[in-house]
Design an enzyme around this catalytic site. Sequence first.
Site, PDB file in Angstrom:
ATOM      1  N   SER A   1       2.744 -12.039 -22.824  1.00  0.00           N
ATOM      2  CA  SER A   1       1.460 -12.719 -22.613  1.00  0.00           C
ATOM      3  C   SER A   1       1.008 -12.633 -21.159  1.00  0.00           C
ATOM      4  O   SER A   1      -0.139 -12.923 -20.846  1.00  0.00           O
ATOM      5  CB  SER A   1       1.566 -14.192 -23.034  1.00  0.00           C
ATOM      6  OG  SER A   1       2.555 -14.829 -22.278  1.00  0.00           O
TER       7      SER A   1
ATOM      8  N   CYS B   1      17.360 -18.774 -24.648  1.00  0.00           N
ATOM      9  CA  CYS B   1      17.930 -19.088 -23.336  1.00  0.00           C
ATOM     10  C   CYS B   1      17.791 -20.582 -23.059  1.00  0.00           C
ATOM     11  O   CYS B   1      17.813 -21.010 -21.914  1.00  0.00           O
ATOM     12  CB  CYS B   1      17.279 -18.246 -22.249  1.00  0.00           C
ATOM     13  SG  CYS B   1      15.521 -18.519 -22.111  1.00  0.00           S
TER      14      CYS B   1
HETATM   15  N1  SAH Z   1      13.024  -9.601 -22.423  1.00  0.00           N
HETATM   16  C1  SAH Z   1      12.757  -9.709 -21.011  1.00  0.00           C
HETATM   17  C2  SAH Z   1      12.790 -11.133 -20.513  1.00  0.00           C
HETATM   18  C3  SAH Z   1      11.834 -12.049 -21.219  1.00  0.00           C
HETATM   19  S1  SAH Z   1      11.503 -13.518 -20.355  1.00  0.00           S
HETATM   20  C4  SAH Z   1      13.736  -8.839 -20.238  1.00  0.00           C
HETATM   21  O1  SAH Z   1      14.694  -8.330 -20.831  1.00  0.00           O
HETATM   22  O2  SAH Z   1      13.548  -8.664 -19.043  1.00  0.00           O
HETATM   23  C5  SAH Z   1      10.296 -14.261 -21.336  1.00  0.00           C
HETATM   24  C6  SAH Z   1       8.919 -13.612 -21.254  1.00  0.00           C
HETATM   25  O3  SAH Z   1       8.102 -14.242 -22.214  1.00  0.00           O
HETATM   26  C7  SAH Z   1       8.198 -13.759 -19.935  1.00  0.00           C
HETATM   27  O4  SAH Z   1       7.897 -12.492 -19.415  1.00  0.00           O
HETATM   28  C8  SAH Z   1       6.895 -14.509 -20.273  1.00  0.00           C
HETATM   29  O5  SAH Z   1       5.767 -14.007 -19.576  1.00  0.00           O
HETATM   30  C9  SAH Z   1       6.767 -14.232 -21.737  1.00  0.00           C
HETATM   31  N2  SAH Z   1       6.032 -15.241 -22.535  1.00  0.00           N
HETATM   32  C10 SAH Z   1       6.031 -16.574 -22.419  1.00  0.00           C
HETATM   33  N3  SAH Z   1       5.294 -17.146 -23.385  1.00  0.00           N
HETATM   34  C11 SAH Z   1       4.813 -16.127 -24.151  1.00  0.00           C
HETATM   35  C12 SAH Z   1       3.997 -16.061 -25.317  1.00  0.00           C
HETATM   36  N4  SAH Z   1       3.538 -17.161 -25.898  1.00  0.00           N
HETATM   37  N5  SAH Z   1       3.713 -14.849 -25.825  1.00  0.00           N
HETATM   38  C13 SAH Z   1       4.195 -13.724 -25.250  1.00  0.00           C
HETATM   39  N6  SAH Z   1       4.962 -13.724 -24.140  1.00  0.00           N
HETATM   40  C14 SAH Z   1       5.281 -14.907 -23.602  1.00  0.00           C
END
Ligand code: SAH
Length: 424
Positions: free
Chosen positions: A281, A368
């Site tokens: 997002s 997490c």
């Molecule tokens: N998988 C990634 C880490 C994810 S951290 C890696 O391996 O590096 C979680 C992510 O979820 C963040 O980048 C954040 O911007 C995103 N996020 C938070 N809420 C969200 C939503 N409602 N829809 C999509 N992405 C979201």
Amino acid sequence: MRRVSTDRGKTAEVIMDPCPALPTPAGGLPVATVVLKPKRARPFFGRHPWVLDSAIERVDGDPAAGDVVDLATHEGRFVGRGLFNPHSRLRVRLYAFDAAVPLDDGLWRARLEAALALRHRLGLDAPDGAARLVNSEGDDLSGLVVDRYGEWLCVQVTALAMAARLESLCDILASLVPARGILLRGAERGLAGLEGLHLPDRVVRGQAPEGPVFVREGGLRYGIDLTEGQKTGFYLDQRDNRTAAARHAGGRRVLDMFCYSGGFGLTAAAAGAQSVLAVDSSSRATALAAANAELNGLSTVTVETADAFEHLATLAGSGARYGMVILDPPKFARSRATVADALRAYHRINRLAVEILDPGAMLVTCSCSGAVGREEFLTMLAGVAQQARRTIQLLEVRGAAADHPVSASCLDGEYLTCVIARIP
Ligand code: SAH
């Protein structure tokens, strides 16, 4: 005040006031004794390092913030030695359980050396690699986290007493790890507030990198933004889970939901996925993911900025099907109080994910949220299986990579679950 991205996509307020005056720590010997209430010593004989104010009967002496104190039973028996914080409910953090050990620079150096020796053993000291060098309680250094990104170190401090010792900790670190710069990054909002700790982001030693820092993980290169990125810049905890998930990616259409800088999706693409759609997002995150895909010449990766819940529902409605869905959302539960809501949110995204999976496809699903227990997360998946009328076959239930050790005495340090499952 300014806002920075920190933990899993949330933003935190970093108060830009100068650091409060902190005492110069004395020679590592106790200036006071903290006496426990009757029958409250057991967890600390079990080496749990957090002494809450509710367990304390009285303090003999007048310790200041960051001072060394001894912890004693109600009967006066020595339990452990720690650092005092009058501003926190977590009143004492314990660092030694031997009355002969002073909490001085010699001890911090020995702890840091031991932490570095572990990462060396784990094969994590390639000059262009990235690793967590210090993981707080997991390395007997409660309140201190250090990540290495190539030639730069990022330090996060979540304990007032560690903040008071920041200069000497950084001197020791600089003497042990050749680094072009040591950067201090804000701690997670809640934690910092609870400790009465307001540390602005700054360069503590050397210089800040001028642009992104490039590191290598699993044969891929990633550009990392150390000053504005999430966490300290990269989700190092998922390193081994990315590789484990990618083992199943060959020939599949992969959806990497909550992709941040693309770790899971890119690893899957490099392992031979037919195509990868990476969604987040945050446009800053998808820009990083797109840049990283290009950096590695992975032309099968496409990137989209969208809300996961909406996008999954749209995909499900449109009849789209995938051979692998990866769900790595931000922390849905910040405390036990929000666990029920978090489980409902986990249920919803996993339910939608299962809906768009072909028979025989893979679901890689993570939590997490430390407050959500592993059993609870697996029970949530059983609920999804029931509602979707699909079997969920668990192949692996994994935690964080080994450079994020957890102390058996402080399981609060265990927060990450990564389930690799097949949906027959
Ligand atoms: N998988 C990634 C880490 C994810 S951290 C890696 O391996 O590096 C979680 C992510 O979820 C963040 O980048 C954040 O911007 C995103 N996020 C938070 N809420 C969200 C939503 N409602 N829809 C999509 N992405 C979201």
